[in-house]
Design an enzyme around this catalytic site. Structure first.
Site, PDB file in Angstrom:
ATOM      1  N   HIS A 117       0.879  -1.173   0.000  1.00 40.59           N
ATOM      2  CA  HIS A 117       0.000   0.000   0.000  1.00 40.59           C
ATOM      3  C   HIS A 117       0.916   1.223   0.000  1.00 40.59           C
ATOM      4  CE1 HIS A 117      -2.444  -2.993   2.296  1.00 40.59           C
ATOM      5  NE2 HIS A 117      -3.495  -2.413   1.752  1.00 40.59           N
ATOM      6  N   ASP A 120       2.393   1.916   3.301  1.00 42.34           N
ATOM      7  CA  ASP A 120       3.324   0.924   3.868  1.00 42.34           C
ATOM      8  C   ASP A 120       4.737   1.344   3.485  1.00 42.34           C
ATOM      9  OD1 ASP A 120       1.062  -0.641   4.377  1.00 42.34           O
ATOM     10  OD2 ASP A 120       1.348  -1.861   2.567  1.00 42.34           O
TER      11      ASP A 120
HETATM   12  C1  XLS Z   1      -7.617  -6.893   4.214  1.00 42.22           C
HETATM   13  C2  XLS Z   1      -7.129  -7.061   2.856  1.00 42.22           C
HETATM   14  C3  XLS Z   1      -5.971  -6.158   2.464  1.00 42.22           C
HETATM   15  C4  XLS Z   1      -5.810  -6.110   0.973  1.00 42.22           C
HETATM   16  C5  XLS Z   1      -5.014  -4.966   0.477  1.00 42.22           C
HETATM   17  O1  XLS Z   1      -8.420  -7.674   4.707  1.00 42.22           O
HETATM   18  O2  XLS Z   1      -6.805  -8.391   2.648  1.00 42.22           O
HETATM   19  O3  XLS Z   1      -4.808  -6.566   3.089  1.00 42.22           O
HETATM   20  O4  XLS Z   1      -5.262  -7.289   0.485  1.00 42.22           O
HETATM   21  O5  XLS Z   1      -5.579  -3.749   0.773  1.00 42.22           O
END
Ligand code: XLS
Ligand code: NI
Ligand code: NI
Length: 458
Positions: A117, A120
């Site tokens: 993200h 991140d």
């Molecule tokens: C959360 C999601 C998230 C997505 C990316 O439950 O899995 O991690 O994969 O935003």
């Protein structure tokens, strides 16, 4: 430490996982916890190597950003990259240290892909200029690391759920100010993905849903959602993004109800809004189970709609009703998933992203390696078994034979639309009471176990 790229460390960077080298393949008889037992990257299974089939990715958020906090307490892991940077502390200095640690980990583990993200990778900021500057700075560094190590970006995404401004949703927020603010991050994250050669771009609708239907105009929110996705698609294509946009379904958590409920819901939404050519689905195992499905059910629904684009590989916990995001270890799950993937001819340009976290009680740096090794081995074995089932076992023939009555004659005329209802009734008169044909579920289940337990490789 040396500046060698074979362990992913950059000149001058400190070593974050000392004592752990490149993870070797040692085969099923090895007792070395830090070795692969089944994942042998270059081994060919059918027409591709294991690495080409599985396209593993490590996720940035669980592995480098989440130190184990839960609603009852703070993190339990002291990540060295989160500590004050000796060379002058700042959020950017810590982000740079985290990048070093991440690329060291990716390279030692031997995965080809990673995912992140926006926030991140780079420090978040309320000031739009500062946020964009932080991300651009970190993207430039990540690009250097990718070039030095050969690592590639499976997908990028924007975190539109953590900041309190998104508490009522991002693109489905009833407040236009928030919808506009979300565009800042999505534009920047698409730009970052393009700059880093990302092969996909993900939308997980974190808070796109509602907590209370009484205050929600669902129809309007869904129309805004489609508008927003259309704008993102158009922008992405205009700046040269040629990969897949992916929607990641999840039925609930954090919201009571989320709009991207499951594969079937999202497939209908994409088709209704003319987005099905550019968007596919990223199916996460634990989200499928939260929706009351099995992992392979939601994969199959997506695949049958021509929309299975990528996978978030993890598992839930049958006793807990939430998204525990555990590493995948269940071989029935991995065989089931790989059957769907192989039958559709592969996942590319998608992959298997470990959207999974080590347990809060797992506090050694080594645990992160053990978790990924286990997940990679489980999928490698799943791949081997699924391939053997399709290539050598009677599975496909049995399944096909169940439907043989539709291959010719009146059955075929029915399937191709050449029979009307009275004509179909006339068939019943001619054929008489149908014989019982066993579904033979036990035979199919035994076949899976027979191939799972078969010693050696196919
Ligand atoms: C959360 C999601 C998230 C997505 C990316 O439950 O899995 O991690 O994969 O935003
Ligand atoms: Ni999840
Ligand atoms: Ni996910």
């Amino acid at each position: 430490m040396s500046s060698s790229n074979s362990t992913g460390m950059f000149k001058g960077a400190r070593e974050y996982f000392p004592g752990i080298g490149r993870i070797p393949f040692e085969g099923p008889s090895s007792d070395n916890p830090l070795a692969f037992k089944h994942y042998d990257a270059d081994r060919r299974i059918g027409d591709k190597t294991m690495a080409e089939h599985l396209r593993f990715a490590v996720c940035y958020w669980h592995s480098f950003c989440n130190a184990g906090h839960d609603p009852f307490g703070p993190g339990t892991r002291a990540y060295p990259w989160d500590a004050p940077a000796p060379s002058g502390d700042s959020p950017l200095a810590r982000a740079e240290a985290k990048l070093d640690a991440a690329f060291e980990f990716f390279t030692k583990l031997g995965v080809p892909y990673y995912c992140f993200h926006d926030i991140d990778l780079a420090p978040d900021a309320d000031d739009i200029g500062e946020y964009e500057k932080n991300l651009a700075h970190m993207v430039a560094l990540a690009k250097q690391r990718q070039q030095a190590t050969g690592m590639k970006l499976l997908w990028g995404t924007a975190n539109l759920f953590s900041h309190p401004r998104y508490m009522n949703g991002a693109s489905t927020n009833p407040d236009f100010d928030v919808v506009a603010r979300a565009a800042v991050q999505v534009k920047a994250a698409i730009d970052a993905t393009v700059e880093l050669g990302g092969e996909n771009y993900v939308f997980w609708g974190g808070r796109e849903g509602y907590a209370c239907l009484l205050n929600t105009d669902m129809k309007r929110e869904l129309e805004h959602f489609a508008r927003f996705l259309t704008m993102a698609r158009d922008y992405g294509r205009s700046v040269g993004f040629t990969g897949n946009f992916l929607i990641e379904p999840k039925p609930m958590e954090p919201m009571k109800h989320q709009y991207d409920f499951d594969s079937a819901t999202v497939a209908g939404f994409l088709q209704r809004h003319g987005l099905a050519d550019d968007f596919k689905l990223n199916i996460e195992a634990n989200h499928a189970t939260l929706a009351g499905h099995s992992f392979d059910h939601d994969l199959q629904v997506a695949s049958d709609a021509g929309l299975l684009g990528s996978i978030d590989a993890n598992r839930g916990n049958p006793q807990n009703g939430w998204d525990t995001d555990q590493f995948p270890t269940d071989l029935y799950d991995t065989v089931g998933a790989m059957l769907v993937v192989l039958r559709q001819g592969g996942l590319q340009p998608g992959g298997l992203n470990f959207d999974a976290k080590v347990r809060r009680e797992s506090t050694d740096a080594e645990d992160l390696f053990l978790a990924h090794i286990g997940g990679m081995d489980a999928f490698a074995r799943g791949l081997e078994v699924a391939h053997a089932l399709l290539a050598d076992s009677p599975l496909e023939t049995w399944r096909r034979e169940r439907y043989a009555g539709f291959d010719n004659g009146a059955g075929r005329a029915f399937a191709t639309g050449e029979l009307d209802l009275p004509g179909l009734r006339a068939q019943a008169l001619e054929r008489g009471e149908p014989a019982r044909r066993s579904g033979r579920q036990e035979a199919y289940e035994n076949l899976i176990n027979q191939y799972l337990l078969r010693a050696g490789n196919s």
